[in-house]
Design a protein around this motif. Sequence first.
Motif, PDB file in Angstrom:
ATOM      1  N   ASP A 102       0.752  -1.272  -0.081  1.00 47.96           N
ATOM      2  CA  ASP A 102      -0.134   0.220   0.053  1.00 47.96           C
ATOM      3  C   ASP A 102       0.633   1.116  -0.135  1.00 47.96           C
ATOM      4  N   ALA A 103       0.236   2.644  -0.868  1.00 46.42           N
ATOM      5  CA  ALA A 103       1.197   3.281  -1.014  1.00 46.42           C
ATOM      6  C   ALA A 103       1.375   4.868   0.473  1.00 46.42           C
ATOM      7  N   LEU A 104       1.798   4.654   0.776  1.00 46.66           N
ATOM      8  CA  LEU A 104       1.824   5.535   2.076  1.00 46.66           C
ATOM      9  C   LEU A 104       1.201   7.041   1.800  1.00 46.66           C
ATOM     10  N   PRO A 105       0.026   7.909   2.756  1.00 44.84           N
ATOM     11  CA  PRO A 105       0.118   9.587   2.372  1.00 44.84           C
ATOM     12  C   PRO A 105       1.332   9.506   2.627  1.00 44.84           C
ATOM     13  N   THR A 106       1.300  10.842   1.942  1.00 45.97           N
ATOM     14  CA  THR A 106       2.384  12.152   2.002  1.00 45.97           C
ATOM     15  C   THR A 106       2.706  12.351   2.935  1.00 45.97           C
ATOM     16  N   ALA A 107       3.515  13.255   3.681  1.00 42.74           N
ATOM     17  CA  ALA A 107       4.143  12.998   5.500  1.00 42.74           C
ATOM     18  C   ALA A 107       3.331  14.394   5.075  1.00 42.74           C
ATOM     19  N   LYS A 108       2.646  15.411   5.955  1.00 44.08           N
ATOM     20  CA  LYS A 108       2.250  16.940   5.945  1.00 44.08           C
ATOM     21  C   LYS A 108       2.293  17.469   7.134  1.00 44.08           C
ATOM     22  N   GLU A 109       2.780  18.503   7.720  1.00 43.02           N
ATOM     23  CA  GLU A 109       3.313  19.299   8.920  1.00 43.02           C
ATOM     24  C   GLU A 109       2.286  19.771   8.760  1.00 43.02           C
ATOM     25  N   THR A 110       2.139  20.028  10.431  1.00 49.06           N
ATOM     26  CA  THR A 110       0.857  19.824  11.546  1.00 49.06           C
ATOM     27  C   THR A 110       0.023  20.912  11.056  1.00 49.06           C
ATOM     28  N   VAL A 111       1.532  22.143  10.955  1.00 47.70           N
ATOM     29  CA  VAL A 111       0.921  23.393  10.741  1.00 47.70           C
ATOM     30  C   VAL A 111       0.197  23.319   9.375  1.00 47.70           C
ATOM     31  N   ASP A 112       0.754  23.575   8.330  1.00 43.42           N
ATOM     32  CA  ASP A 112       0.275  22.911   7.170  1.00 43.42           C
ATOM     33  C   ASP A 112      -1.547  22.422   7.158  1.00 43.42           C
ATOM     34  N   SER A 113      -1.369  21.015   8.129  1.00 44.28           N
ATOM     35  CA  SER A 113      -2.386  20.993   8.014  1.00 44.28           C
ATOM     36  C   SER A 113      -3.689  21.620   7.939  1.00 44.28           C
ATOM     37  N   PHE A 114      -3.797  21.902   9.197  1.00 39.44           N
ATOM     38  CA  PHE A 114      -4.691  23.450   9.672  1.00 39.44           C
ATOM     39  C   PHE A 114      -4.826  23.918   9.200  1.00 39.44           C
ATOM     40  N   LEU A 115      -3.710  25.075   8.600  1.00 38.62           N
ATOM     41  CA  LEU A 115      -3.903  25.852   7.983  1.00 38.62           C
ATOM     42  C   LEU A 115      -4.544  25.276   6.279  1.00 38.62           C
ATOM     43  N   ASP A 116      -4.507  24.656   5.717  1.00 35.41           N
ATOM     44  CA  ASP A 116      -5.517  23.618   5.050  1.00 35.41           C
ATOM     45  C   ASP A 116      -6.777  23.924   5.516  1.00 35.41           C
ATOM     46  N   LEU A 117      -7.005  23.153   6.013  1.00 35.74           N
ATOM     47  CA  LEU A 117      -8.668  23.048   7.427  1.00 35.74           C
ATOM     48  C   LEU A 117      -9.265  24.549   6.944  1.00 35.74           C
ATOM     49  N   ALA A 118      -7.882  25.542   7.270  1.00 39.83           N
ATOM     50  CA  ALA A 118      -8.753  26.729   7.265  1.00 39.83           C
ATOM     51  C   ALA A 118      -8.991  27.341   5.750  1.00 39.83           C
ATOM     52  N   ILE A 150     -16.446  19.450   0.840  1.00 41.61           N
ATOM     53  CA  ILE A 150     -17.495  19.360   1.686  1.00 41.61           C
ATOM     54  C   ILE A 150     -17.620  20.653   2.517  1.00 41.61           C
ATOM     55  N   LEU A 151     -16.665  20.924   3.312  1.00 46.19           N
ATOM     56  CA  LEU A 151     -16.551  21.517   4.369  1.00 46.19           C
ATOM     57  C   LEU A 151     -16.669  22.828   3.894  1.00 46.19           C
ATOM     58  N   GLY A 152     -16.349  23.491   2.624  1.00 46.00           N
ATOM     59  CA  GLY A 152     -16.131  24.144   2.049  1.00 46.00           C
ATOM     60  C   GLY A 152     -18.005  24.894   1.592  1.00 46.00           C
ATOM     61  N   LEU A 153     -17.938  23.980   1.293  1.00 40.85           N
ATOM     62  CA  LEU A 153     -19.228  23.750   0.798  1.00 40.85           C
ATOM     63  C   LEU A 153     -20.544  24.122   2.227  1.00 40.85           C
ATOM     64  N   VAL A 154     -20.868  23.304   2.771  1.00 34.35           N
ATOM     65  CA  VAL A 154     -21.017  23.537   3.925  1.00 34.35           C
ATOM     66  C   VAL A 154     -21.319  25.060   4.658  1.00 34.35           C
ATOM     67  N   LEU A 155     -20.383  25.559   4.652  1.00 32.70           N
ATOM     68  CA  LEU A 155     -20.100  26.709   5.574  1.00 32.70           C
ATOM     69  C   LEU A 155     -21.341  27.726   4.533  1.00 32.70           C
ATOM     70  N   PHE A 156     -20.699  27.465   3.323  1.00 31.07           N
ATOM     71  CA  PHE A 156     -21.162  28.849   1.863  1.00 31.07           C
ATOM     72  C   PHE A 156     -23.152  28.515   2.122  1.00 31.07           C
ATOM     73  N   ALA A 157     -23.833  27.290   2.320  1.00 29.76           N
ATOM     74  CA  ALA A 157     -24.398  26.922   1.900  1.00 29.76           C
ATOM     75  C   ALA A 157     -25.212  27.878   2.835  1.00 29.76           C
ATOM     76  N   LEU A 158     -24.796  27.562   4.490  1.00 29.66           N
ATOM     77  CA  LEU A 158     -25.352  28.180   5.895  1.00 29.66           C
ATOM     78  C   LEU A 158     -25.352  29.456   5.788  1.00 29.66           C
ATOM     79  N   PHE A 159     -24.403  30.492   5.387  1.00 25.49           N
ATOM     80  CA  PHE A 159     -24.023  31.634   5.064  1.00 25.49           C
ATOM     81  C   PHE A 159     -25.655  31.844   3.964  1.00 25.49           C
ATOM     82  N   LEU A 160     -25.264  31.519   2.640  1.00 24.42           N
ATOM     83  CA  LEU A 160     -26.097  31.749   1.854  1.00 24.42           C
ATOM     84  C   LEU A 160     -27.481  31.292   2.128  1.00 24.42           C
ATOM     85  N   GLY A 161     -27.847  30.520   2.574  1.00 20.89           N
ATOM     86  CA  GLY A 161     -29.602  30.648   3.699  1.00 20.89           C
ATOM     87  C   GLY A 161     -30.028  31.548   4.334  1.00 20.89           C
TER      88      GLY A 161
END
Length: 531
Positions: A156-172, A220-231
């Motif tokens: 199995d291919a391993l997922p690309t190692a990502k730094e913790t700070v970049d992971s939370f920045l990607d979430l934002a 989906i995270l971005g679509l959820v936030l957009f739909a909430l504010f649009l409603g």
Amino acid sequence: MEKPRASQNGYLEAGEAAAEARRPGRRLCRPRACGRFLRRHCLVLLTVSGVLLGVALGAGARRLRLSRAQVARLAFPGELLLRMLKLVILPLVVCSLVSGAASLDTRSLGRLGGIALAYFALTTLGAAALAVALGFIVKPGLGAGALNANALRLDDALPTAKETVDSFLDLARNLFPSNLVVAAFRSYATDYKMIIRNTTVGNITFEKIPVGTEIEGMNILGLVLFALFLGVALKKLGPEGEELIRFFNSFNEATMVLVSWIMWYVPLGIMFLVGSKIVEMEDVVLLVTSLGKYIFASILGHIIHGGIILPLIYFAFTRKNPFSFLLGLITPLTTAFATCSSSATLPSMIKCIEENNGVDKRISRFILPIGATVNMDGAAIFQCMAAVFIAQLNNFDLDAGQIFTILVTATASSVGAAGIPAGGVLTIAIILEAIGLPTNDISLILAVDWIVDRTTTVVNVEGDAFGAGILHHLNQKEMKEKEPELSEVYVEAVPNCKAEAETSPLVMHKDQALATSSPSSTDLESKESVL
């Protein structure tokens, strides 16, 4: 003397009525009752039968030694089910959140949203703490230091190692997509590029530079936030936004009709999904014997959290039987077990929780899409158990600070976990990077992910369902508390209306006219006496 069968009022006595109900003629109703039961629970019975038939199909097909191409063809009906369920996710999430946010007033929306986020955060944090505690009790990685990917023949291919700070920045970043159309099929992820710096004779320095990329997968995270504010924005517009709200409501109802049609294909698709997955297993005995303690500890955590903790939380808020609530959700829970995708289970969950459990549409279509995105109790258990397992595998002693880091990181990273099969594995690397553990042992987790991920998804969607049930109960309770206040206002308003009617000149004139036009009984009697 024989007692008469009928009483004086023409009805049978209570004992004779019960005896009459037990007569052979009354037994004809039992087949009708069985028929009604089968019609009502037909889809549930077919879904469970699909899982059992899938196990039998996979066990029989393993003896045929099918090739990879033949296994792919065997999985084709199940692949169609996944494609159909994923087809309706985008319109279902956007339309249900827009209509749900627009149907609730701002105060109720904020209150319910705050309760939902608190419920999601606390249950996920509790699930992570439970997993860490079980990890120290069961010790799944103790004595397994000889395990490696080569010994188990894992490729199995391993997922690309990502730094913790970049992971939370990607979430934002994914919370605020730059392109709404692109967010429907791609999400943002940080990749790294190595460049050469300070090159001298015999001395080369490499520097890792983060580079933004787009990867396959709906944001989906971005679509959820957009739909909430649009409603909320459409609600603020008032009459000008009513037509667009009606459009999203109609779109949502039409999507639910499509979901009801797809649900009848679920048993067949589940049968081939389970069967093909069993055929794909290469050496399950070796995996279970070598990683059996890890599998046992993970599934035990899911059983305790999903079978004890979540039902107790539901009972504490509602004082209702949680298992009767789960009884109406057998079809989506079975779908979650077969598909390993909380997003794919969302359409059937919304349909069943509204029709079988009577949850308000405004609540279910507001909270379930959010829960399918941010509430990952099962994933938190899976990730924390994997982190403790890999730490014990490498003889790495975790201190209190690292345990706290695991809890917080698992709770936060589960928000951004993709609601797809093996989505939680990708976030394990974030936890391992946060506590300084190597990520090359994740291949062992990937080897048994197909086993643990099924109970993980079931616990994820179960937590969403209980959250919707709790919010529905709290909303109904608040509405009942408001009813006495409204009735008191109404009672006080009635005398005022009557007082206004008495002082109205028009009404008084009408009453006087009626009084003068209709002679009283005493006048008629006096006239009779005179005559």
